[in-house]
Enzyme design. Structure first.
Site, PDB file in Angstrom:
ATOM      1  N   HIS A 306       0.814  -1.220   0.000  1.00  0.00           N
ATOM      2  CA  HIS A 306       0.000   0.000   0.000  1.00  0.00           C
ATOM      3  C   HIS A 306       0.833   1.249   0.000  1.00  0.00           C
ATOM      4  CE1 HIS A 306      -3.912  -2.054   1.296  1.00  0.00           C
ATOM      5  NE2 HIS A 306      -3.943  -1.701   0.037  1.00  0.00           N
ATOM      6  N   ARG A 413       1.596  -0.013 -21.418  1.00  0.00           N
ATOM      7  CA  ARG A 413       1.944  -1.237 -20.682  1.00  0.00           C
ATOM      8  C   ARG A 413       0.754  -1.623 -19.812  1.00  0.00           C
ATOM      9  NH1 ARG A 413       7.412   1.375 -20.411  1.00  0.00           N
ATOM     10  NH2 ARG A 413       8.953  -0.203 -20.977  1.00  0.00           N
ATOM     11  N   GLU A 547      11.600  -8.679 -29.268  1.00  0.00           N
ATOM     12  CA  GLU A 547      12.369  -8.597 -28.028  1.00  0.00           C
ATOM     13  C   GLU A 547      13.317  -9.779 -27.856  1.00  0.00           C
ATOM     14  OE1 GLU A 547       9.756  -6.778 -24.635  1.00  0.00           O
ATOM     15  OE2 GLU A 547       8.534  -8.209 -25.730  1.00  0.00           O
ATOM     16  N   ASP A 571      14.481  -5.512 -23.510  1.00  0.00           N
ATOM     17  CA  ASP A 571      14.639  -6.961 -23.444  1.00  0.00           C
ATOM     18  C   ASP A 571      15.564  -7.469 -24.538  1.00  0.00           C
ATOM     19  OD1 ASP A 571      13.292  -7.997 -21.200  1.00  0.00           O
ATOM     20  OD2 ASP A 571      11.375  -7.472 -22.101  1.00  0.00           O
ATOM     21  N   CYS A 618      10.344   0.960 -28.792  1.00  0.00           N
ATOM     22  CA  CYS A 618       9.670   1.465 -27.593  1.00  0.00           C
ATOM     23  C   CYS A 618      10.455   1.153 -26.314  1.00  0.00           C
ATOM     24  CB  CYS A 618       8.247   0.919 -27.491  1.00  0.00           C
ATOM     25  SG  CYS A 618       8.186  -0.872 -27.409  1.00  0.00           S
TER      26      CYS A 618
HETATM   27  C1  PEP Z   1      11.333  -3.555 -23.869  1.00  0.00           C
HETATM   28  O1  PEP Z   1      11.615  -4.703 -23.533  1.00  0.00           O
HETATM   29  O2  PEP Z   1      12.103  -2.802 -24.504  1.00  0.00           O
HETATM   30  C2  PEP Z   1      10.017  -3.001 -23.516  1.00  0.00           C
HETATM   31  C3  PEP Z   1       9.617  -1.832 -23.975  1.00  0.00           C
HETATM   32  O3  PEP Z   1       9.257  -3.737 -22.677  1.00  0.00           O
HETATM   33  P1  PEP Z   1       9.422  -3.723 -21.075  1.00  0.00           P
HETATM   34  O4  PEP Z   1      10.479  -2.734 -20.726  1.00  0.00           O
HETATM   35  O5  PEP Z   1       8.074  -3.373 -20.537  1.00  0.00           O
HETATM   36  O6  PEP Z   1       9.826  -5.136 -20.830  1.00  0.00           O
HETATM   37 MG    MG Z   2      10.055  -6.023 -22.795  1.00  0.00          MG
END
Ligand code: PEP
Ligand code: MG
Length: 664
Positions: A306, A413, A547, A571, A618
């Site tokens: 919390h 996300r 990824e 990733d 991204c």
């Molecule tokens: C990534 O892996 O670049 C990505 C945008 O996803 P996350 O950071 O949420 O794993």
């Molecule tokens: Mg990712």
């Protein structure tokens, strides 16, 4: 004896409040009543035992009754469990989802936050970055004295007095906790649930029973409270586990009142300060003027406790689970924290504060100058247009993205939207959230990523297996394909929300063409079902995140299946480099600008363009001024990043020399 299976429809399952209501209802019947979940049976008249059973919404349980009024009891209780309106939010409009995971960014991201403050001030302590932002100031050490009962037992003639002392202490504590406050907001619900537990048979009732057998009120309170906290602390569900802190806080408050001890309270904050504590519970924070809390540092806690939820909602930087001993924290008179990196400095040198202040100041000046780029649709000097979109995790960030001229959303996300809930949100709640996003940016695209839970993102309400290598484990699309009860409502919500704007759906952690085909066939089936039911929906564009090295190597095959790619460089870097993205010791090896990663990005861009689909980035690299020109030259069409980095990225793109108009 009667037994009947029931699917629990109560909103978010039998958590604190509905469990209390259910037990109260059950107690109105004279027959014995039990609930079975799998192999485990529990007394249906005990609110706390029901909570500990952890029954989720849509879970199948068995209701058992034995006694005179068994039939009537069964009917009434089954009716209760089937009632979706119980404990449901007052309204299903965007207000309820809008309050989720509000990461109120302090004005410290971008240039300032990207560079580690460790460079200025040597070694920092590390913890979980639970709520972002920079803060520094005097500490308020909130370490409770150990409370020990001075008497274990009382004389028989004192029992009545003890019972009444306990009753008064309990109600005084609850009154203070439940006192109306301007900033309680949705946390009122949390306090009310704790009060329900406090008054239940399993807490107050158990304490009264011990007192009746001549325990002193304080000894009984400490014993029953700690037993109950341990029971919650060992539950597999992360949300319920976090309730242990609330129960410990409540127990301490009642025992301190009984012992006439002046407890240090967050109500005593001398002014703006950083609260340093072992743990903080909702009742602790209920006493504080949150405007006086500059930051929070705790040695315990998790992203779903919390304290984390409240800190994020109120934009207070917080670092939890800090590896430091209590004495070192207690001795510090000043602290500085970076809620983005999870770093804490104690009694730091003044230059750290000067550096933080400078960063804040410099950031403010840069931000003002960059505002000129708000409405710019950036193109390189050779005329190549690049989309600059926002990465968002909550509806509360929409305004920040619009303020800086985000050209849509490149990554929403959804797991962050789920994080502050007790369990996976319903289809309708998700639909409201996605529709709000689609409307807010129409006609610009809004790319919503399907649930990417697992690895570093465990979610309350989903049981994750113990894994040797969670980053190589049951996460992203792997988990979703195994859990249609979670995935299908999300896909249905996305199909329905697509009528409200330009909504695209993106699948994370794809390894194989077959995974994409399975999602496509699910979407087709769900869409046909919605048509049959006459429910409005539309076909969103479908894309995938790149990824994994596997996805890079079969990018040509994947490109034939989807309408866009977005490269998740966070990733992708960890998997290509075989470097854990969470391990600070390996930070120098975690390089998105490594030739191997760049080669992979080039391969993906080439495959996308051969198939005539767009490709974005991204991951964090998309916001790095040193990486943007490289990514653009490699062929990336869109960059998506946190809103605070958008204006700077637009500027950097307009300064890239030469990229041809026809390169995309
Ligand atoms: C990534 O892996 O670049 C990505 C945008 O996803 P996350 O950071 O949420 O794993
Ligand atoms: Mg990712």
């Amino acid at each position: 004896m009667l037994e009947t299976p029931v699917v629990v429809k109560v909103h978010e399952g039998l958590h604190a409040r509905p469990a209390t209501q259910f037990a109260k209802l059950a107690k109105g019947f004279s027959c014995s009543l039990a609930i079975g979940r799998g192999e485990t049976w529990t007394d249906a008249k005990s609110a706390v035992k029901l909570m500990l059973l952890g029954v989720k919404q849509n879970e199948r349980i068995v209701l058992r009754a034995e006694g005179e009024d068994e039939r009537e009891a069964m009917g009434r209780l089954a009716e209760f469990l089937a009632d979706e309106t119980i404990a449901a939010p007052a309204s299903s409009d965007s207000g309820s989802t809008g309050s989720v995971a509000s990461h109120n960014a302090q004005p410290v991201r971008g240039d300032a936050a990207n560079e580690s403050l460790s460079a200025v001030q040597g070694q920092s302590l590390k913890g979980i970055a639970a709520s972002e932002g920079l803060a520094f100031g005097n500490t308020f050490a909130y370490f409770r004295e150990e409370i020990v009962a001075d008497r274990q037992f009382v004389a028989p003639h004192e029992v009545e007095d003890e019972l009444s002392r306990f009753g008064t202490a309990l109600e005084d504590t609850l009154r203070a906790m439940l006192a109306p406050r301007a900033d309680a907001g949705e946390h009122e619900e949390i306090f009310a649930a704790i009060a329900d537990v406090a008054r239940s048979d399993d807490f107050a009732g158990a304490i009264r029973a011990l007192v009746a057998s001549r325990w002193s009120a304080e000894a009984a309170t400490l014993k029953c409270g700690m037993d109950l906290a341990i029971a919650f602390a060992t539950l597999p569900d992360e949300y319920l586990r976090s309730r242990a802190d609330d129960i410990r806080g409540l127990t301490r408050s009642i025992a301190a009142t009984l012992l006439g001890k002046q407890q240090s309270s967050l109500g005593d904050l001398p002014g703006p300060c950083i609260v340093v504590a072992e743990d903080l519970s909702a009742p602790d924070l209920a006493r504080a003027d949150l405007a006086n809390i500059l930051g929070i540092v705790c040695t315990s806690g998790s992203a779903t406790s919390h304290v984390a939820i409240i800190a994020r909602t109120h934009g207070i930087p917080a670092i939890l689970g800090v590896a430091a001993d209590r004495d070192a924290l207690r001795a510090a008179s000043r602290a500085a924290i970076d809620g983005c990196s999870g770093e804490v400095w104690l009694d730091h040198a003044p230059e750290l504060e000067r550096s933080m202040s400078k960063r804040l100041e410099a950031q403010r000046e840069v931000d003002v100058a960059l505002l000129a780029y708000r409405d710019v649709e950036p193109q390189t000097q050779g005329g190549r247009k690049i989309q600059v979109a926002a990465n968002l995790g909550s509806l509360a960030e929409i305004e920040a993205a619009q303020r800086v001229g985000a050209m849509g959303v490149g990554l929403f996300r959804t797991e962050l939207l789920f994080l502050d809930q007790r369990c996976v949100p319903s289809e309708d709640e998700q639909y409201e959230a996605y529709a709000t996003l689609a409307r807010a940016f129409a006609p610009q695209p809004v790319i919503i990523r399907t649930l990417d839970a697992g690895a570093d993102k465990p979610l309350p309400g989903i049981r994750f297996p113990e894994e040797e290598n969670p980053f190589l484990g049951w996460r992203g699309i792997r988990m979703c394909l195994d859990c249609p009860e979670i995935f299908e409502p999300q896909l249905r919500a996305l199909l329905r929300a697509a009528v409200h704007g330009n909504l695209w759906v993106m699948i994370p952690m794809v390894d194989d063409v077959e995974e994409v085909r399975r999602v496509k066939s699910m979407l087709a089936r769900l869409s046909a079902e919605l048509t049959t039911r006459g429910i409005a929906h539309a076909q969103p564009k479908l894309g995938i995140m790149i990824e994994t090295p596997a996805a890079v190597l079969i990018a040509d095959d994947l490109a034939k299946e989807v309408e866009f790619f977005s490269i998740g460089t966070n990733d992708l870097t960890q998997y290509i480099m075989a470097v854990d993205r969470m391990n600070p010791q390996l930070a120098s090896l975690y390089r998105t600008d490594h030739p191997a990663v760049l080669k992979a990005i080039r391969m993906v861009c080439d495959a996308a363009h051969r198939a005539n689909i767009s490709v974005g980035v991204c991951g964090e690299a998309a916001s790095r001024p040193d990486m943007i020109p490289t990514l653009v030259r490699l062929g990336v069409d869109e960059l998506s990043m946190s809103p605070s980095a958008i204006l700077r990225a637009k500027k950097v793109i307009t300064e890239i020399a030469g990229e041809r108009r026809d390169a995309a």
